[in-house]
Design an enzyme around this catalytic site. Structure first.
Site, PDB file in Angstrom:
ATOM      1  CD  GLU A   1      -2.867  -1.239   0.175  1.00 33.82           C
ATOM      2  OE1 GLU A   1      -3.023  -0.199  -0.518  1.00 33.82           O
ATOM      3  OE2 GLU A   1      -3.517  -2.276  -0.020  1.00 33.82           O
TER       4      GLU A   1
ATOM      5  CB  CYS B   1      -1.204   7.206   1.361  1.00 33.03           C
ATOM      6  SG  CYS B   1      -2.599   6.184   1.895  1.00 33.03           S
TER       7      CYS B   1
END
Length: 456
Positions: A210, A244
């Site tokens: 991720e 993110c």
């Protein structure tokens, strides 16, 4: 044998006993994990405030509440997911039955980041435990107070041979990557993700990465600009931009640019006051190194909103940068901070071309009422996940998988996708013994003719 080697050895041995296989035991552990978090909510919030300056509201919404929902969602459905799933039988396999068995990988490694240090550690752990694995959790050394609470929670719920927390920095992470794990789940930056994948490749260990990237936000000429500004400010400046999937930059239609800037200014003041740096609702940058990197990105930029900062508190005001272009340093890397560059456009095809000429983003956000444009953007721009007329909220539903594509990551999780990520789907064919098709054997007469009819 190092302490880390001993942890992994004991976990593998315990997994081999079948102790994690029973669904009822998995459910019991998930219940105990939820209860342990509930009894330590105040400690978690205090640790998040100390490490990242997060308000209680933000901590509950983005770190604690989302974990409760993940546990609730998975717990409600786990018995069904763990049962063998029947599949259809092909014409060539008449008399047989096929099914899939969800099997835990074994002992897994979870490497958590600093930006959401509680949620991004516990959420994958929930999936790993639900799937029947043992796990080693490595929190970020940049958020030591949260790491301490994580360790306390884990030790209250799990024996170390089931789940262990390993504290430390680069040396400990490297030692963990040398261990014979059966699966690695990493959340963090692209450069470190490459190190993780290289280490996993040496042992042929499957991974979920991720990562991140420059996630675009597009505001078209028909957008509700006032609403778009609220949702952009919400998504960009939460956690001081250290998200993110935060909008990394905005492409705004020329006809809406002036209005958007004004609405962004009004919304930032409404959310954080006239002096955002002193607001308790605005988080701080995690370290001096990251703070100085972000301040450096401000050099030469036209900050039409914000631009001020406080070195002592490591806070940077929500900042909007006008007249951005792809040659500016702030457009050359993922920002991961409260700086929002703005580019303008008149032709949406230009935006599509510019976004597609760069690495695939983790997220994309589009503000428009035009369904044809919505379809055009979704069909032509690859991205991990995103929203139409909102930001961030796709990550908050357990019905949608969360993950990247290309350099923004691989694999996904949340809800059933967490269970699948930490499970191997074992294929089983149970063949009948009541009859046998002889045409498949070398001694069969007319075997080739029959095969030609079956496989057309």
């Amino acid at each position: 044998m190092t302490a880390i080697e001993e942890i992994v050895r004991k976990q593998k041995a315990w997994f081999g006993t079948g102790a994690t296989r029973r669904t009822e035991d998995r459910l019991r552990r998930l219940d105990a994990l939820r209860d342990a978090i509930k009894s330590r909510e105040r400690q978690v919030m205090d640790a998040l405030r100390q490490d990242l300056g997060k308000s209680d509201r933000e901590s509950y919404m983005t770190e604690i509440g989302i974990v409760y929902e993940e546990i609730r969602f998975i717990r409600k459905r786990l018995r069904k997911w763990t049962k063998p799933a029947k599949v259809k039988t092909a014409m060539t396999h008449i008399g047989s039955r096929g099914y899939l068995v969800s099997e835990p990988y074994g002992t897994v490694l979870i490497l958590a980041p600093f930006n959401y240090p509680f949620q991004l550690a516990i959420s994958p752990l929930v999936g790993a435990v639900a799937a029947g694995n043992t796990a080693v959790l490595k929190p970020s050394e940049l958020t030591p107070r949260v790491a301490g609470v994580l360790q306390e929670i884990v030790e209250a719920v799990f024996p170390p041979e089931h789940v262990s927390v390993v504290q430390g920095a680069v040396e400990e992470s490297n030692e963990l990557l040398r261990q014979p794990f059966d699966y690695i789940f990493f959340t963090g930056s692209v450069p470190v993700g490459k190190v993780v994948m290289e280490a996993a490749a040496k042992r042929l260990v499957p991974v979920t990465l991720e990562l991140g990237g420059k996630s675009p936000c597009i505001v078209h000429d028909d957008a509700d600009v006032k609403l778009a500004a609220k949702r952009i400010v919400f998504g960009k400046f939460m956690n001081a931009g250290q998200t993110c999937i935060a909008p990394d930059y905005v492409y705004v239609h020329r006809d809406q640019k002036a209005k958007l800037i004004e609405e962004l200014r009004r919304t930032i003041t409404a959310f954080y006051g006239s002096d955002p740096v002193s607001s308790e609702e605005l988080g701080r940058i995690v370290s001096e190194r990251h703070f100085h990197r972000l301040v450096g990105l401000l050099e030469g930029a036209d900050a039409v909103i914000g631009g001020n900062y406080d070195r002592e508190s490591l806070k940077i005001a929500p900042t909007v940068i006008d007249h951005a272009d792809w040659q500016l340093p702030v457009m050359g890397e993922e920002i991961f901070g409260p700086l929002l560059p703005m580019l303008e456009y008149t032709n949406i095809e230009e935006v599509i071309q510019q976004v597609n000429s760069r690495p695939k983003p983790l997220a994309l956000y589009l503000f428009t009422r035009d369904k044809a444009l919505e379809k055009r953007i979704i069909d032509t721009i690859p991205f991990g996940g995103g929203c139409v007329n909102d930001t961030l909220m796709h990550i908050a539903t357990p019905y949608l998988p969360f993950g990247g594509v290309g350099s923004s990551g691989m694999g996904s999780y949340h809800g059933i996708y967490s269970f699948r990520t930490f499970s191997h789907q074992k294929s089983v064919l149970k063949q009948t013994v009541r009859f046998d098709f002889s045409f498949r054997y070398p001694s069969a007469k007319n075997g080739l003719a029959i095969l030609r009819k079956l496989f057309r």
